[in-house]
Scaffold this motif. Sequence first.
Motif, PDB file in Angstrom:
ATOM      1  N   UNK A 301       0.874  -1.109  -0.123  1.00  0.00           N
ATOM      2  CA  UNK A 301      -0.065  -0.147  -0.174  1.00  0.00           C
ATOM      3  C   UNK A 301       1.003   1.306  -0.016  1.00  0.00           C
ATOM      4  N   UNK A 302       1.067   1.698  -1.132  1.00  0.00           N
ATOM      5  CA  UNK A 302       1.964   3.140  -1.132  1.00  0.00           C
ATOM      6  C   UNK A 302       1.607   4.138  -0.248  1.00  0.00           C
ATOM      7  N   UNK A 303       0.530   4.170   0.415  1.00  0.00           N
ATOM      8  CA  UNK A 303       0.269   5.145   1.315  1.00  0.00           C
ATOM      9  C   UNK A 303       1.006   5.131   2.373  1.00  0.00           C
ATOM     10  N   UNK A 304       1.688   3.944   2.646  1.00  0.00           N
ATOM     11  CA  UNK A 304       2.611   3.800   3.970  1.00  0.00           C
ATOM     12  C   UNK A 304       3.805   4.817   3.797  1.00  0.00           C
ATOM     13  N   UNK A 305       4.095   5.351   2.531  1.00  0.00           N
ATOM     14  CA  UNK A 305       5.258   6.153   2.489  1.00  0.00           C
ATOM     15  C   UNK A 305       4.857   7.450   3.174  1.00  0.00           C
ATOM     16  N   UNK A 306       3.471   7.866   3.356  1.00  0.00           N
ATOM     17  CA  UNK A 306       3.028   9.109   3.901  1.00  0.00           C
ATOM     18  C   UNK A 306       3.522   9.166   5.351  1.00  0.00           C
ATOM     19  N   UNK A 307       3.922   8.174   6.251  1.00  0.00           N
ATOM     20  CA  UNK A 307       3.908   8.135   7.443  1.00  0.00           C
ATOM     21  C   UNK A 307       5.425   8.283   7.909  1.00  0.00           C
ATOM     22  N   UNK A 308       5.709   8.858   8.896  1.00  0.00           N
ATOM     23  CA  UNK A 308       7.191   8.723   9.495  1.00  0.00           C
ATOM     24  C   UNK A 308       7.327   7.476  10.203  1.00  0.00           C
TER      25      UNK A 308
END
Length: 478
Positions: A301-308
């Motif tokens: 899930x590429x949205x994981x790259x949004x989190x620190x």
Amino acid sequence: MTYDAVIIGSGPNGLSAGCYLARRGLHVLILEAHAEPGGGTRTAELTLPGFAHDVCSAVHPFGYLSPYFQELRLERYGLKWVFPRASVAHPLDGERAVILGKSVEETAAGLGVDERAYCRLMQPLAEHVDWLMEDALGPLGVPDHPLFLARFGVRAALPATLFSKLAFRGERARALFAGCTAHSVLPFDKFFTTALGLTFLASGHAVDWPVAGGGSEAIAGALGQCFTEAGGELRVNAPIRRFDQLPSARAYLFDTNPHQLATIARAELPAGYRRRLEKFVYGPGVFKIDYALDGPIPWADPRCLEASTVHVGGSFAEIAAAEKQTWRGRHAEQPYVLLAQQTAFDATRAPAGKHTCWAYCHVPNGSAVDQREVIERQIERFAPGFRDRILARSSMNAPAFEQYNPNYVGGAVTGGAADITQLFTRPVARVDPYSTPNPKIFICSASSPPGGGVHGMNGFHAARSVMSRLGAGPQRQR
């Protein structure tokens, strides 16, 4: 030379105590055994040239929210907070990850059947995170906001296993709660584990969990500059093993673990108090890996790259089982992995187009077992192809952590287990937990309230205790 205060250790708490005392005109000396100050806030090229890795702490929501750090305005001393687009990503098998962001409503919208329950639970906490930080980041006492803290405490005292069943119906909300609760490094059936989970969730609604620009060493650098500009003295490469090595002072503050305090000040403390210090329980350790990567982590899930921060561990049941096994002295086959991806937001830490990854799992205290394979298997589970991105890796087991920083006994980076026996009475039960039976000796490390974390509040409260004890103004003698 006679000092008003001598501080042994220059972690964030030692530096914070030094800032508090020096800014009030006291003559303060900090002694640090390491070649550089900072304790858990150091940064180094652990893998390849040009890749800056945080040696210990990596992501700092409580540093940003710390009432004392806000008072110091560390940005004046060069600290730059770098914010992600979300605090936490929690990947799950075969479905979209759960994302913890500042908006309670947006976070809740990703929780399915628990959307309304989550909003009802978290909105009051999100609206008063400043109250929560003021009351939670201190010793046991009369809170500044008693009604608010009483309502919080009714839930917070529950074991996380029970609270998750009462509060949520679906697995997505329970998984998000589990990932935050596991920061406690406690089995979820312990009382007050819910407090840690809710506090971390609330912090994510106050601020997108930031990293320090350039590395966590920037926090120590800012505190150090604040301290020296206020007139404080800092000496590195100055290990202290005996009390008679210390210069004359009106007060001594130990930013050390309780065992070190008992050893160094052996002749200065009653035998009964020393025995209580020596019984202090540290809890599980950690096994950590730093990676140099040739690209961003390939999350399913590429949205994981949004989190620190990414909580890698799957469902509530999986994470709870892993933490229970570790507490019982066993290694989990599918451990909870705490992962930070700082270069997704701070490009200064790696060459252009390259990235770093910081990841650790909990292990039995003192374990020297290599956990590289199980950590990478867990990451690959949610980021297929992760291993193909690895250019180099550097690992530290629990004994290596203790060798690096003696405060991390057996690799325990939290300053000691925060279960009900030590949550409010660390390191021993006293009306003033920072004081000792010797009126000149104090403790200000993560083994004092409120426990681990880079927020400086242990040092702040200990320094206030020193000021109360000294009473009279500073005495500068040379």
